[in-house]
Design a protein around this motif. Structure first.
Motif, PDB file in Angstrom:
ATOM      1  N   ALA A 132       4.935   9.158 -10.435  1.00 26.00           N
ATOM      2  CA  ALA A 132       4.064   9.098 -11.826  1.00 26.00           C
ATOM      3  C   ALA A 132       4.419   7.850 -12.612  1.00 26.00           C
ATOM      4  O   ALA A 132       4.984   7.912 -13.531  1.00 26.00           O
ATOM      5  CB  ALA A 132       4.704  10.191 -12.658  1.00 26.00           C
ATOM      6  N   GLY A 133       4.734   6.825 -11.691  1.00 26.34           N
ATOM      7  CA  GLY A 133       4.544   5.431 -12.226  1.00 26.34           C
ATOM      8  C   GLY A 133       6.089   5.146 -12.605  1.00 26.34           C
ATOM      9  O   GLY A 133       6.423   4.458 -13.833  1.00 26.34           O
ATOM     10  N   ALA A 134       7.133   5.330 -12.071  1.00 22.48           N
ATOM     11  CA  ALA A 134       8.361   5.237 -12.354  1.00 22.48           C
ATOM     12  C   ALA A 134       8.548   3.595 -12.579  1.00 22.48           C
ATOM     13  O   ALA A 134       8.224   2.936 -11.506  1.00 22.48           O
ATOM     14  CB  ALA A 134       9.527   5.590 -11.406  1.00 22.48           C
ATOM     15  N   ALA A 135       9.238   3.045 -13.517  1.00 25.73           N
ATOM     16  CA  ALA A 135       9.140   1.619 -14.005  1.00 25.73           C
ATOM     17  C   ALA A 135      10.029   0.802 -12.926  1.00 25.73           C
ATOM     18  O   ALA A 135       9.627  -0.107 -12.499  1.00 25.73           O
ATOM     19  CB  ALA A 135       9.991   1.468 -15.339  1.00 25.73           C
ATOM     20  N   ALA A 152       0.818  -1.197  -0.041  1.00 27.11           N
ATOM     21  CA  ALA A 152      -0.156  -0.056   0.000  1.00 27.11           C
ATOM     22  C   ALA A 152       1.011   1.300   0.125  1.00 27.11           C
ATOM     23  O   ALA A 152       0.743   2.185  -0.766  1.00 27.11           O
ATOM     24  CB  ALA A 152      -0.896   0.007   1.528  1.00 27.11           C
ATOM     25  N   PHE A 153       1.809   1.171   0.781  1.00 23.76           N
ATOM     26  CA  PHE A 153       2.650   2.571   0.781  1.00 23.76           C
ATOM     27  C   PHE A 153       3.449   2.523  -0.451  1.00 23.76           C
ATOM     28  O   PHE A 153       3.599   3.724  -0.859  1.00 23.76           O
ATOM     29  CB  PHE A 153       4.044   2.381   2.214  1.00 23.76           C
ATOM     30  N   ALA A 154       3.966   1.459  -0.896  1.00 27.90           N
ATOM     31  CA  ALA A 154       4.875   1.564  -2.168  1.00 27.90           C
ATOM     32  C   ALA A 154       4.017   1.990  -3.474  1.00 27.90           C
ATOM     33  O   ALA A 154       4.450   2.655  -4.434  1.00 27.90           O
ATOM     34  CB  ALA A 154       5.631   0.117  -2.302  1.00 27.90           C
ATOM     35  N   GLY A 155       2.650   1.470  -3.467  1.00 27.00           N
ATOM     36  CA  GLY A 155       1.926   1.709  -4.292  1.00 27.00           C
ATOM     37  C   GLY A 155       1.672   3.228  -4.448  1.00 27.00           C
ATOM     38  O   GLY A 155       1.426   3.911  -5.342  1.00 27.00           O
ATOM     39  N   ALA A 156       1.428   3.773  -3.007  1.00 29.96           N
ATOM     40  CA  ALA A 156       1.259   5.324  -2.954  1.00 29.96           C
ATOM     41  C   ALA A 156       2.661   5.930  -3.765  1.00 29.96           C
ATOM     42  O   ALA A 156       2.467   7.133  -4.236  1.00 29.96           O
ATOM     43  CB  ALA A 156       1.201   5.717  -1.703  1.00 29.96           C
ATOM     44  N   THR A 157       3.760   5.627  -3.400  1.00 29.86           N
ATOM     45  CA  THR A 157       4.942   5.988  -4.040  1.00 29.86           C
ATOM     46  C   THR A 157       5.264   5.916  -5.365  1.00 29.86           C
ATOM     47  O   THR A 157       5.465   6.804  -6.164  1.00 29.86           O
ATOM     48  CB  THR A 157       6.303   5.303  -3.370  1.00 29.86           C
TER      49      THR A 157
END
Length: 131
Positions: A43-46, A33-38
């Motif tokens: 902006a969706g860094a690969a 959840a936290f990493a998804g917020a990151t």
């Protein structure tokens, strides 16, 4: 009437491994959840997205293994061992890539996996999963 057959109780080592695996699932869901917020904030860094997807896959697989635990099948035991070894190796590889191979960074990443793998490799666990 049907006869009652008493099942063998789960050994303490297997119970401890299941508890630690359940903790890993809970912490993994919070981490995803936290990493998804990151990922959303960046902006969706690969590279970050790949790490989040890996953690989500490991967490989902661990959750599935915990849900299958009462089946007492050998593949659940060996699947848990395999998932823990692979996830610990991947976490250590990430630390090595970052260049921070010290005890303070390595120990937390292998502590939980070792707390699952070692009890599952004991003879009581083998007997319990073998039926």
């Amino acid at each position: 009437m049907a006869d009652v057959i008493r099942a063998e109780p789960m050994p303490a080592t297997v119970r401890a491994a299941r508890f630690v695996l359940t903790l890993e699932v809970a912490f993994g869901m919070v981490g995803v959840a936290f990493a998804g917020a990151t990922v959303i904030a960046s902006a969706g860094a690969a590279p970050v997205l790949l790490l989040v997807l890996f953690q989500a896959a490991v967490t989902a697989l661990q959750g599935w293994l915990v849900s299958r635990w009462p089946s007492r099948r050998k593949r659940v035991r060996w699947g848990a061992v395999a998932v823990e070894v692979v996830s610990a190796a991947a976490r250590l590889a990430i630390v090595a890539i970052d260049g921070d191979l010290g005890w303070a960074s390595v120990l937390p990443r292998v502590l939980f996996p070792l707390a699952v793998v070692i009890p599952l490799l004991t003879p009581p666990a083998g007997r319990w999963f073998d039926r």
